[in-house]
Design a protein around this motif. Structure first.
Motif, PDB file in Angstrom:
ATOM      1  N   THR A   1       0.988  -1.081   0.109  1.00  0.00           N
ATOM      2  CA  THR A   1       0.159   0.218   0.085  1.00  0.00           C
ATOM      3  C   THR A   1       0.956   1.308  -0.003  1.00  0.00           C
ATOM      4  O   THR A   1       0.341   2.370  -0.533  1.00  0.00           O
ATOM      5  CB  THR A   1      -0.763   0.166   1.342  1.00  0.00           C
ATOM      6  N   GLY A   2       2.177   1.399   0.600  1.00  0.00           N
ATOM      7  CA  GLY A   2       2.711   2.444   0.938  1.00  0.00           C
ATOM      8  C   GLY A   2       2.022   3.173   2.155  1.00  0.00           C
ATOM      9  O   GLY A   2       1.021   2.867   2.464  1.00  0.00           O
ATOM     10  N   ILE A   3       2.689   4.007   2.737  1.00  0.00           N
ATOM     11  CA  ILE A   3       1.983   5.014   3.741  1.00  0.00           C
ATOM     12  C   ILE A   3       0.901   5.744   3.092  1.00  0.00           C
ATOM     13  O   ILE A   3       1.228   6.544   2.135  1.00  0.00           O
ATOM     14  CB  ILE A   3       3.050   5.687   4.596  1.00  0.00           C
ATOM     15  N   GLY A   4      -0.248   5.859   3.812  1.00  0.00           N
ATOM     16  CA  GLY A   4      -1.313   6.614   3.092  1.00  0.00           C
ATOM     17  C   GLY A   4      -2.542   6.249   3.945  1.00  0.00           C
ATOM     18  O   GLY A   4      -2.373   5.961   5.053  1.00  0.00           O
ATOM     19  N   LYS A   5      -3.679   6.565   2.965  1.00  0.00           N
ATOM     20  CA  LYS A   5      -4.841   6.395   3.818  1.00  0.00           C
ATOM     21  C   LYS A   5      -5.123   4.967   4.423  1.00  0.00           C
ATOM     22  O   LYS A   5      -5.638   4.667   5.408  1.00  0.00           O
ATOM     23  CB  LYS A   5      -6.120   6.557   2.803  1.00  0.00           C
ATOM     24  N   GLU A   6      -4.765   4.080   3.429  1.00  0.00           N
ATOM     25  CA  GLU A   6      -4.975   2.584   4.145  1.00  0.00           C
ATOM     26  C   GLU A   6      -4.192   2.265   5.199  1.00  0.00           C
ATOM     27  O   GLU A   6      -4.539   1.444   6.126  1.00  0.00           O
ATOM     28  CB  GLU A   6      -4.896   1.572   2.901  1.00  0.00           C
ATOM     29  N   CYS A   7      -2.905   2.488   5.072  1.00  0.00           N
ATOM     30  CA  CYS A   7      -1.970   2.089   6.124  1.00  0.00           C
ATOM     31  C   CYS A   7      -1.103   3.381   6.536  1.00  0.00           C
ATOM     32  O   CYS A   7      -0.264   4.071   5.723  1.00  0.00           O
ATOM     33  CB  CYS A   7      -0.919   1.299   5.495  1.00  0.00           C
ATOM     34  N   SER A   8      -1.557   4.062   7.800  1.00  0.00           N
ATOM     35  CA  SER A   8      -1.053   5.106   8.466  1.00  0.00           C
ATOM     36  C   SER A   8       0.083   4.854   9.325  1.00  0.00           C
ATOM     37  O   SER A   8       0.422   3.577   9.547  1.00  0.00           O
ATOM     38  CB  SER A   8      -2.010   5.989   8.915  1.00  0.00           C
ATOM     39  N   PHE A   9       1.152   5.687   9.309  1.00  0.00           N
ATOM     40  CA  PHE A   9       2.292   5.615  10.382  1.00  0.00           C
ATOM     41  C   PHE A   9       1.768   4.692  11.633  1.00  0.00           C
ATOM     42  O   PHE A   9       2.272   4.077  12.364  1.00  0.00           O
ATOM     43  CB  PHE A   9       2.957   6.912  10.654  1.00  0.00           C
ATOM     44  N   HIS A  10       0.432   5.301  12.106  1.00  0.00           N
ATOM     45  CA  HIS A  10      -0.079   4.982  13.333  1.00  0.00           C
ATOM     46  C   HIS A  10      -0.832   3.566  13.261  1.00  0.00           C
ATOM     47  O   HIS A  10      -1.359   3.036  14.347  1.00  0.00           O
ATOM     48  CB  HIS A  10      -0.862   6.174  13.713  1.00  0.00           C
ATOM     49  N   ASP A  11      -0.963   2.950  12.371  1.00  0.00           N
ATOM     50  CA  ASP A  11      -1.338   1.555  12.172  1.00  0.00           C
ATOM     51  C   ASP A  11      -0.255   0.509  12.241  1.00  0.00           C
ATOM     52  O   ASP A  11      -0.510  -0.670  12.275  1.00  0.00           O
ATOM     53  CB  ASP A  11      -1.875   1.299  10.685  1.00  0.00           C
TER      54      ASP A  11
END
Ligand SMILES: CC(C)(COP(=O)(O)OP(=O)(O)OC[C@H]1O[C@@H](n2cnc3c(N)ncnc32)[C@H](O)[C@@H]1OP(=O)(O)O)[C@@H](O)C(=O)NCCC(=O)NCCS
Length: 116
Positions: free
Chosen positions: A58-68
């Motif tokens: 996914t890369g960092i973004g809406k689906e996978c944020s740093f805080h996930d």
């Protein structure tokens, strides 16, 4: 499922000098920040989270944020990473392996996920 990333230690240092603790809060939680004794570790954590987002594609973004993504350290100093429960379920992640190194102004991380 494997992901790799490299982060400039100076870039993280500049971010911290400019924005203080808020720079760290952008990609780390309180417990993760407590593990940081030097900027190299913060750069390693940045690379680790970017690498983890690549490992699921996914890369960092809406689906996978740093805080996930949550990083902890074992007693021997080795880092470990966990995806949020939702991401673990969606991407059928059974186990995650993380390795970090830093030298020559950069931090590098590799993440390897084992699927269920
Ligand atoms: C762990 C070790 C491999 C790190 O290698 P290094 O070349 O010094 O440092 P690197 O930049 O490559 O790696 C550092 C990162 O490795 C990770 N790390 C630390 N301990 C680790 C371990 N036991 N296992 C896996 N990874 C480890 C951490 O993420 C660390 O980053 P951090 O310091 O920001 O948390 C090395 O220090 C070692 O062999 N240690 C065990 C022996 C030892 O400590 N001897 C001296 C005391 S007797």
């Amino acid at each position: 499922m494997i992901g790799i990333d490299i982060a400039s230690i100076d870039r993280i240092k500049n971010m911290y000098e400019k924005f203080g603790i808020k720079a760290y809060e952008r990609f780390l939680d309180e417990e993760e920040i407590a593990l940081i004794k030097r900027v190299e570790t913060a750069a390693g954590f940045w690379a680790a989270k970017e690498a983890a987002s690549k490992a699921i594609g996914t890369g960092i973004g809406k689906e996978c944020s740093f805080h996930d993504l949550k990083i902890k350290k074992k007693k021997n100093g080795a880092p470990k990473l966990k995806y949020s429960k939702a991401l673990q379920k969606k991407y059928k992640i059974k186990k995650t392996y993380l390795s970090i190194t830093h030298d020559q102004g950069v931090a590098i991380a590799v993440v390897h996920n084992i699927k269920k």
